[in-house]
Design a protein around this motif. Structure first.
Motif, PDB file in Angstrom:
ATOM      1  N   UNK A  22      -1.483  -2.689  -6.169  1.00  0.00           N
ATOM      2  CA  UNK A  22      -1.589  -2.536  -4.717  1.00  0.00           C
ATOM      3  C   UNK A  22      -0.508  -1.595  -4.204  1.00  0.00           C
ATOM      4  N   UNK A  23       0.713  -1.700  -4.742  1.00  0.00           N
ATOM      5  CA  UNK A  23       1.806  -0.823  -4.319  1.00  0.00           C
ATOM      6  C   UNK A  23       1.498   0.635  -4.650  1.00  0.00           C
ATOM      7  N   UNK A  24       0.909   0.890  -5.821  1.00  0.00           N
ATOM      8  CA  UNK A  24       0.524   2.262  -6.170  1.00  0.00           C
ATOM      9  C   UNK A  24      -0.479   2.817  -5.177  1.00  0.00           C
ATOM     10  N   UNK A  25      -1.484   2.018  -4.855  1.00  0.00           N
ATOM     11  CA  UNK A  25      -2.517   2.473  -3.923  1.00  0.00           C
ATOM     12  C   UNK A  25      -1.920   2.715  -2.540  1.00  0.00           C
ATOM     13  N   UNK A  26      -1.024   1.824  -2.104  1.00  0.00           N
ATOM     14  CA  UNK A  26      -0.433   1.951  -0.766  1.00  0.00           C
ATOM     15  C   UNK A  26       0.445   3.189  -0.636  1.00  0.00           C
ATOM     16  N   UNK A  27       1.012   3.673  -1.732  1.00  0.00           N
ATOM     17  CA  UNK A  27       1.899   4.837  -1.680  1.00  0.00           C
ATOM     18  C   UNK A  27       1.144   6.164  -1.696  1.00  0.00           C
TER      19      UNK A  27
END
Length: 405
Positions: free
Chosen positions: A138-143
């Motif tokens: 999720x953090x990868x997608x959000x960045x």
């Protein structure tokens, strides 16, 4: 007597410092060699033999020192660059730099693997097989921004896992779509079960490879072990055992009140059963509603017809669980077209595994991917009870012992 001798005047006096020039005969060239220039001898080396040796030694020493200094600078720069590409986490450092997975060109698509058991984050530890940390995905997608990529593809092969980790991925997909206006596509290889269906339901397209299994919409809780009619316990530091006359049973709740709920030496009470089944019903209803909303499948059909069964690609497409069936190369070309890119001028990038140098700096995995525990006699996976200890409902298909030991 006649004197026939002729009288000649005396020669003119000559300067002693001058050469006497004799004219050459007009019929014979002069045979006198021409003077050659003389080479000046080399100047003597300053100092004696000790001075020359000392000077040579100093030159070699300075050269080696310069080489060592340059090597040290290069090594330091490499370490700084390597450390900059690592992200410290509770499960060890992880790489965040990219590598090309498919294609070449100016167009860019970001691929993120969702493979193995889906756990929430690094605090869940490591299982026997490599897995996925949903919150890191999720953090990868959000960045990601529109400058980083023109679309996202999730590469899925998972039996599912924790509800929290699965929902984290699904929610991040929605945020990306709303933030960028770009598409998220899914490609399933081998399996997308339970939590995999949960995590990918919000994607714009779900495409399956040939020979996969998709489905298992449901939640599970357990296993709960019961030793019936215990007559003795035995064991040592290396081996434990229980002796019973009634045998050993294990039970799963697939849909209390006691502090020792899950105690294997007593049966589950009906009150405890009803309490946890009610909780499972809440999670199951949320799962069904999530898939129904985002895949446009009636909730009643999911409950009454699909259940927690797994389906082949053709049947899964018939039920609306996926949109198409394609091999990997065909899917990447399709994803490029869906993103408005030329497939022949597009590359698919993903976070790479650590290099040998990065491993020396402490990197153990790619960001988002859960490491597998090292195998060996007596090895127990370092996984929290939240995942492997029957402490929470899971959206998982199959036997947990395959990944938890």
């Amino acid at each position: 007597m006649n004197d026939n001798r002729q009288n000649f005047p005396p020669p003119a006096p000559q300067d002693r410092g001058a050469d006497i020039q004799t004219p050459a005969s007009p019929s014979r060239p002069s045979q006198r060699p021409q003077p050659q220039p003389r080479m000046a001898p080399p100047p003597p080396a300053p100092g004696g033999g000790f001075a020359r040796g000392f000077g040579n030694g100093m030159g070699i020493g300075l050269g080696l020192g310069a080489m060592l200094l340059a090597t040290s600078v290069v090594t330091t720069i490499a370490m700084v660059v390597g450390l900059a590409a690592l992200t410290p986490t509770a499960a060890g450092s992880a790489t965040t730099s990219l590598t090309t997975l498919w294609g070449q060109g100016e167009g860019r698509i970001r691929a993120i693997p969702v493979s193995g058991p889906i756990m929430s984050d690094a605090s869940d530890g490591a299982v026997f097989s490599a897995g996925t940390y949903g919150n890191e995905v999720a953090a990868q997608i959000d960045e990601l921004t529109t400058d980083d990529a023109s679309a996202v593809v999730l590469l899925v092969n998972t039996p599912g896992g924790s509800i929290g980790g699965s929902k984290a991925i699904s929610d991040a997909v929605e945020r990306y779509q709303e933030r960028t206006g770009q598409k998220v596509l899914v490609h399933v290889t081998s399996m997308s079960a339970s939590g995999g269906v949960y995590a990918t339901a919000t994607a714009d397209e779900i495409v399956s490879d040939h020979g996969t299994m998709i489905g298992s919409i449901g939640v599970i809780f357990g296993p709960f072990t019961q030793f019936n009619d215990v007559v003795g316990t035995t064991g040592s530091l290396l081996e434990s055992g229980v002796t019973t006359t009634g045998g050993i049973t294990q039970e799963y709740l697939s849909a209390g009140t006691g502090k020792d709920f899950g105690n294997p030496f007593r049966p589950m009470s009906e009150e405890e059963r009803a309490h946890y089944l009610a909780g499972l019903d809440v999670e199951y209803d949320a799962f069904v509603s999530h898939v129904s909303e985002h895949r446009d499948i009636p909730a009643a059909k999911i409950v009454d017809e699909l259940g927690a069964f797994m389906f082949d690609p053709a049947t899964a497409m018939e039920h609306g669980l996926i949109d198409d069936v394609m091999g990997r190369d065909e899917f990447f070309r399709h994803a490029a077209g869906a993103a408005g890119l030329d497939p022949d001028d597009t590359r698919v990038e993903t976070v790479r595994m650590p290099s040998a140098w990065e491993s020396l700096l402490g990197a153990e995995r790619a960001f988002g991917q859960a490491p597998a525990v090292e195998q060996g006699a007596g090895v127990v996976p370092a996984v929290s009870r939240a995942f492997c200890g029957a402490a929470q409902p899971l959206a998982f298909a199959g036997q947990l012992s395959a990944v938890c030991g």
